[in-house]
Design an enzyme around this catalytic site. Structure first.
Site: not given
Length: 298
Positions: A48, A63, A90, A92, A117, A119, A127, A162, A192, A216
């Site tokens: 990941y 982040d 990721d 974002d 993913h 989000e 983050c 996400r 999340e 997660n």
């Protein structure tokens, strides 16, 4: 590991096979090519690429949306090239609106990742385990998921949706959003930062059968660190351990530097470290030697 002249025929198909397996797929985080190789060498079936770790390792910052899509894709490309196992990355927010997502998905796909993913946070994001997050309207995120589905050329590229809405609008909203994202074409759902085991169980129970689910296990984050057996019992298909490798590397570097500062040399720390020859073997020097011999010419 990712040899210079070989590689798997389809890490994307392999990822889908692994997700369909009997237990949750464990994906340790990697923040660069070296940490990715270490994950693979430890025997894990998937890597990941953590956005948190990518940001920390590339620019030494938190982040909070400071990296561009191009920087993230570049890291994903290096990580995917370094290993033979599938890489989930990721991506974002997709770095903009639905039209931007079209390019983001194409770029990540060309980089060689097996999955990514997206989000529903406002861009720039934070983050998922930090305070102060904001989310875009659910309908806007539905459009972004639809754009991602339309953009991918390989139907095996895994698209994970996400939602960060639990911390902003409550768990009911997060679950409803996840269902809408599945209807828009997401392959896997990722709610999340639930903050209690009861909330984790609600996510699993209410989204069971809708799509495979991500848990997660953010080291030190807001979600309770429940055992893997419990995660499996609840029915999660993919478990991310995003930043443990980064934290371990940080602790190791700090320890070495403390010894160097105190003693003037790192000699006292050397017994705990890989040897020079062992490390060069780990990163593929024997393969390079073989290739040099093979292509030395007559």
């Amino acid at each position: 590991m990712g040899d210079l002249l070989s590689g798997p025929t389809s890490p994307r198909a392999r990822l889908r096979e692994l997700l369909a397996g009997p237990g949750p797929l464990v994906a340790p985080g990697a923040y660069d090519a070296l940490s990715a190789r270490l994950v693979e060498q430890a025997g894990f079936d998937v890597v990941y690429m953590t956005g948190f770790g990518t940001t920390a390792s590339l620019i030494g910052r938190p982040d909070v949306g400071l990296l561009s899509g191009a920087e993230m894709v570049d890291n994903a490309r290096r990580i995917a090239a370094a290993v033979d196992v599938p890489v989930i990355a990721d991506a974002d927010t997709g770095y903009g609106n639905a039209v931007t997502v079209l390019r983001t998905v194409r770029e990540y796909e060309q980089a060689g990742v097996a999955g990514l993913h997206l989000e529903d946070q406002v861009h720039p994001k934070k983050c998922g385990h930090m305070s102060g997050k904001e989310v875009i309207p659910a309908g806007e995120m539905v459009g972004k998921i639809q754009a991602a589905v339309a953009a991918r050329r390989d139907p095996d590229l895994l698209l994970i949706a996400r939602t960060d809405a639990a911390a902003v609008e409550g768990l009911d909203s997060a679950i409803a959003r996840a269902g809408a994202y599945a209807a828009a074409g997401a392959d896997v759902l990722f709610v999340e930062a639930p903050t209690s085991e009861d909330d984790i169980a609600r996510v699993a129970g209410e989204l069971a059968g809708v799509a495979p689910l991500v848990f997660n296990w953010a080291e030190g984050g807001r979600t309770p660190p429940i055992p893997l057996a419990r995660i499996a019992e609840l029915g999660f298909s993919l478990v991310l351990f995003p930043i443990g490798t980064l934290l371990a590397a940080t602790a190791g570097i700090r320890s070495l530097l403390a010894t160097l500062r105190a003693d003037g040399t790192p000699a006292a720390a050397m017994p705990e470290l890989p040897t020079f020859d062992g490390f060069t073997d780990l990163i593929g020097l024997p393969e390079v030697r073989d290739l040099e011999a093979r292509f030395a010419g007559p």
